[in-house]
Enzyme design. Structure first.
Site: not given
Ligand code: NDP
Length: 519
Positions: A224, A277-278, A298, A332, A429
């Site tokens: 996804k 995100s964490t 990750e 990240c 972050e």
């Molecule tokens: P998320 O962790 O919400 O999104 C990452 C992925 O997880 C997306 O595909 C998202 O789908 C999906 N997702 C969201 N909720 C769920 C769930 N309950 N179960 C399974 N999958 C899920 O990141 P955000 O976009 O909300 O970003 C928020 C913060 O996270 C950023 O500001 C940053 O600090 C951090 N982040 C860190 C990353 C990294 O590489 N370590 C990458 C991205 C964000 P959808 O897009 O449809 O919501």
């Protein structure tokens, strides 16, 4: 939208930084006067060098990629993906439901049992090599699509994201028929169906990090993509068709987080990989607890980039700039905390401000652009909120007097000094072009401050002394430590974190282990 309706007025118009300050809650006094150097409006400014978008045909609507075919979502709903640099809609994207996740998992399970697990590993390798070659052949199309959908500068998608994605498929193709050497003395076996959820900051590259080792190890995949950046994953579906990958080996289900959750918790999914995100990482870990699935997470980071007084200062400035402003800081492993030795702090910060004044912010499709658009309005607001907290908590903010486009989500590069370790900007972050500076006097103090974080993904060390690099690197609690460089990636090198940055490794032989169970 048909390709002939692809937005034409996509090049963002520009205005001065102060006029656009609605996006950046900095008091005007903190914005530097325009530099007389190569920045902004000087006679030495670069002429525009826009990449052509002609090579890309963005369709009006995209379906799900299940069992080798494009399918409409069972609920009939769509979401829209936007160009963050122009705020214009790019395409309608299928909103996959749990029922669609179920269909995709069924297809992956069937493909695993009937086709993929029965193929000779050498044959699997051929598909991976073919995918890598097609990615290289279609690299410009991928780079332009990635930049339009994510907001990252074309220079980065062209020179980093796409070549590295192709390199990952090439590297893991080499492992496909040598798995027993990855786990000596044991019998390597695939998990079966793996569920993967990826973020929006490196959409194609994260897809490659996930799919390449999974297929090489003999698994089939349901992936996804993030809702704001689905286009390169859907273009990758076309690569799978072009490579004649057997139906169901790779399935791509677009949709919200809840659909991602349906994928990872399904009992037929034996292994889960997530980058993001964490907080979502924790939700996934709780959601699958007790099911006996393999899991790699990750997650976020708050890396220290440590500059010692004997470092080559101009090189260190470049490394710090690359560490935090690459991909608008939406990385990240970004070097978001600058730890600089007190004896050189003043001089180093003066050189850093000079360098920041030269950064070109704007149209991501321009080959001269250093900093593109922030991926979404929500992310823009989140960065703004954290920057405002830095000002409110007493840190000193500085931003160069650069021009920003009037449309699109752009955030000025931001430097904080007088930062206390307790400030939110030093702990959380930010995932944006924002650097928090903390000074130190001794090596021990640098190590203590660098490790004073809930995260542990990456770190950087700048010094001329090899012995100091070894001493500090071995004391840092970070999965990746770069010395006299930053943000260097290679498919052969493992990447991953400690503590709240997650667990498991991606890349290299270690990244392969995660997709194998060995008896
Ligand atoms: P998320 O962790 O919400 O999104 C990452 C992925 O997880 C997306 O595909 C998202 O789908 C999906 N997702 C969201 N909720 C769920 C769930 N309950 N179960 C399974 N999958 C899920 O990141 P955000 O976009 O909300 O970003 C928020 C913060 O996270 C950023 O500001 C940053 O600090 C951090 N982040 C860190 C990353 C990294 O590489 N370590 C990458 C991205 C964000 P959808 O897009 O449809 O919501």
């Amino acid at each position: 939208m048909p390709s002939d309706q692809t937005p034409k007025s996509a090049a963002p118009r520009r205005t001065t930084a102060r006029a656009a300050s609605v996006t950046t809650p900095a008091p005007a006094a903190t914005v530097a006067p325009a530099s007389s150097g190569l920045a902004g409006n000087s006679p030495w400014a670069y002429a525009p060098a826009p990449e052509s978008r002609e090579i890309v045909t963005i369709r009006q609507r995209y379906g799900l990629f299940i069992d080798g075919k494009e399918r409409a979502p069972s609920g009939g709903e769509v979401t829209i993906t936007y160009n963050p640099a122009t705020e214009e809609p790019l395409a309608e994207i299928a909103k996959g439901t749990p029922a669609d996740a179920d269909r995709a998992i069924e297809a992956a399970d069937r493909a695993y049992r009937k086709v993929w697990s029965k193929l000779h590993p050498r044959e699997r390798a051929k598909y991976l090599y073919r995918i890598s070659r097609i990615l290289q052949e279609r690299s410009r199309e991928f780079a332009v699509t990635e930049t339009m959908d994510s907001g990252k500068p074309i220079r980065e998608s062209r020179d980093v994201d796409v070549p590295l994605a192709a390199a990952h498929f090439w590297y893991y193709a080499g492992w496909a028929d040598k798995l027993e050497y990855a786990v000596p003395g044991r019998r390597p076996e695939a998990h079966g169906v793996v569920g993967q959820v990826i973020p929006w900051n490196f959409p194609l590259l994260m897809l490659a990090w996930k799919i390449a080792p999974a297929l090489a190890a003999g698994n089939t995949v349901v992936l996804k993509p993030a809702s704001t950046t689905p286009l390169t994953a859907l273009l990758f579906a076309d690569v799978c068709r072009q490579a004649e990958l057997p139906d169901g080996v790779v399935n791509i289900v677009t949709g919200p987080g809840s659909t991602g959750m349906s994928i990872v918790t399904d009992p037929r999914v034996a292994k889960v990989a997530f980058t993001g995100s964490t907080s979502v990482g924790v939700t996934i870990a709780k959601g699958i607890a007790g099911q006996g699935k393999g899991l790699t997470l990750e997650l976020g980071g708050k890396a220290a980039n440590i500059v010692f007084e004997d470092a080559a200062l101009d090189q260190a400035v470049e490394g710090v700039v690359n560490g935090i402003f690459f991909n608008q800081g939406e990385v990240c492993c970004a070097g978001s905390r600058l730890l600089v030795q007190e004896s050189i702090a003043e001089e180093f910060l003066a050189r850093l401000r000079d360098r920041m004044s030269m950064l070109r912010i704007g149209d991501p499709m321009d080959k001269n652009t250093d900093i593109g658009a922030i991926n979404s309005k929500a992310q823009m607001e989140s960065i703004g909120e954290l920057v405002a907290s830095g000002v409110a908590e007493g840190a000193q903010i500085w931003q160069p007097a650069c021009d920003l486009p009037t449309r699109g989500w752009f955030f000025r590069p931001t430097l904080f000094t007088n930062v206390a370790q307790s400030h939110r900007i030093a702990r959380e972050e930010i995932f944006g072009p924002v650097l928090a500076t903390i000074t130190f006097r001794t090596v021990a103090e640098a190590i203590e401050k660098a490790n004073n974080t809930a995260y542990g993904l990456s770190a950087g060390i700048w010094t001329e002394k090899g012995s100091r690099i070894l001493q500090v690197a071995s004391a840092l609690k970070a999965g990746v430590v770069w010395a006299n460089t930053f943000n260097r990636f290679d498919p052969t090198a493992p990447f991953g974190g400690y503590k709240e940055s997650g667990y498991g490794r991606e890349g290299g032989m270690q990244g392969l282990h995660a997709y194998l169970r060995s008896s």
